[in-house]
Design an enzyme around this catalytic site. Structure first.
Site, PDB file in Angstrom:
ATOM      1  N   ARG A 109     -14.275 -63.548  14.210  1.00  0.00           N
ATOM      2  CA  ARG A 109     -12.242 -64.237  14.236  1.00  0.00           C
ATOM      3  C   ARG A 109     -11.963 -63.293  13.143  1.00  0.00           C
ATOM      4  NH1 ARG A 109     -10.888 -69.858  16.288  1.00  0.00           N
ATOM      5  NH2 ARG A 109     -10.782 -70.086  13.884  1.00  0.00           N
ATOM      6  N   THR A 113      -4.938 -62.614  13.815  1.00  0.00           N
ATOM      7  CA  THR A 113      -4.860 -63.029  14.984  1.00  0.00           C
ATOM      8  C   THR A 113      -5.804 -64.138  15.436  1.00  0.00           C
ATOM      9  OG1 THR A 113      -6.809 -61.085  16.035  1.00  0.00           O
ATOM     10  CG2 THR A 113      -4.439 -60.189  15.466  1.00  0.00           C
ATOM     11  N   ASP A 205     -15.425 -75.204   9.016  1.00  0.00           N
ATOM     12  CA  ASP A 205     -16.302 -73.784   9.761  1.00  0.00           C
ATOM     13  C   ASP A 205     -17.223 -74.196   9.752  1.00  0.00           C
ATOM     14  OD1 ASP A 205     -17.679 -71.580   9.277  1.00  0.00           O
ATOM     15  OD2 ASP A 205     -15.694 -70.119   8.947  1.00  0.00           O
ATOM     16  N   ASP A 208     -19.740 -71.088   7.912  1.00  0.00           N
ATOM     17  CA  ASP A 208     -20.402 -71.709   6.167  1.00  0.00           C
ATOM     18  C   ASP A 208     -21.143 -72.872   5.886  1.00  0.00           C
ATOM     19  OD1 ASP A 208     -18.625 -69.137   5.094  1.00  0.00           O
ATOM     20  OD2 ASP A 208     -16.772 -70.437   5.284  1.00  0.00           O
TER      21      ASP A 208
END
Ligand code: PRP
Ligand code: URA
Length: 214
Positions: A109, A113, A205, A208
């Site tokens: 990603r 945006t 995340d 991560d």
């Protein structure tokens, strides 16, 4: 359980899945445990997701006599993790379907945006003859999931399932509307996205936390 009038969305209800997702959310859950939980949840989800898979009869020699029995043809299945975080679910699926072929789709990603950028793709041969199960723990805006399904369809695949652990309503609706023929399996439907397009309450995340990169 279905979501709203979307026939193609299945929200998991099994207490073991709910319990393990709660453990995943905890910011104090360390990488090793996090990875293990993601794998376990993938196993539980794929058990449900394959409930309608067709069987074929094969001949079996038991110690007593010859008979026929039903088997799933694992060769017809392709599992396709979306890199990176989807990799964490692969072993969990292979625990139940060890013969499935594995493809990879690399999507990242854009932090501004939130649109996905493709950086790697490698799928097994004969995707037009396979059931593909896309794996990605997080369905946030839905951009990555829609792009992954688009890509697999471009390779001729006609039967696709998408399996995630946590979804936001925004992304779930986007995927379910964009690809009404794709069955979507969701471990838990969360509340919403925040201004950075992270799922709330979510788990942070996923990539991560699986790979210990933050
Ligand atoms: C995460 C996640 C999904 C995507 C979901 O990947 O694993 O692929 O975001 O977001 P979306 O629904 O808004 O597209 P990310 O792009 O962070 O890459 P990573 O797995 O390599 O960390
Ligand atoms: N990707 C993640 O890993 N987590 C989110 O909450 C949203 C996208």
């Amino acid at each position: 359980m279905h979501y709203k009038d979307f026939e193609n969305v299945i929200i998991m209800e099994h207490p073991l899945i709910k319990h393990k997702i709660s453990l995943l959310r905890d910011k104090n859950t360390v990488t090793l445990v996090f990875r293990h939980l993601v794998e376990e949840i993938a196993t539980l989800e794929v058990y449900e997701a394959l409930a309608d898979v067709p069987l074929t009869e094969v001949e079996i020699e038991t110690p007593i006599e010859t008979c026929t029995g039903p088997v799933i043809d694992g060769k017809k299945l392709a599992i396709v993790p979306v890199l990176r975080a989807g990799l964490g679910m692969v072993t969990g699926v292979q625990n139940l379907v060890p013969n499935a072929k594995v493809g990879h789709i690399g999507l990242c990603r854009d932090p501004e945006t939130h649109e996905p950028r493709e950086y790697y793709c490698k799928l097994p041969e004969n995707m037009d003859q396979r059931l593909a199960i896309i794996l990605d723990p997080m369905l946030a805006t839905g951009g990555s999931a829609v792009a992954a399904v688009d890509f697999i369809k471009q390779h001729g695949c006609k039967h696709i399932k998408f399996m995630c652990i946590i979804a936001a309503p925004e992304g779930l609706e986007r995927l379910a509307k964009a690809h009404t023929d794709v069955e979507i399996y969701v471990g838990n439907l969360d509340r919403c996205l925040n201004e950075d397009a992270y799922i709330c309450p979510g788990l942070g995340d996923a990539g991560d936390r699986i790979f210990g990169t933050k």
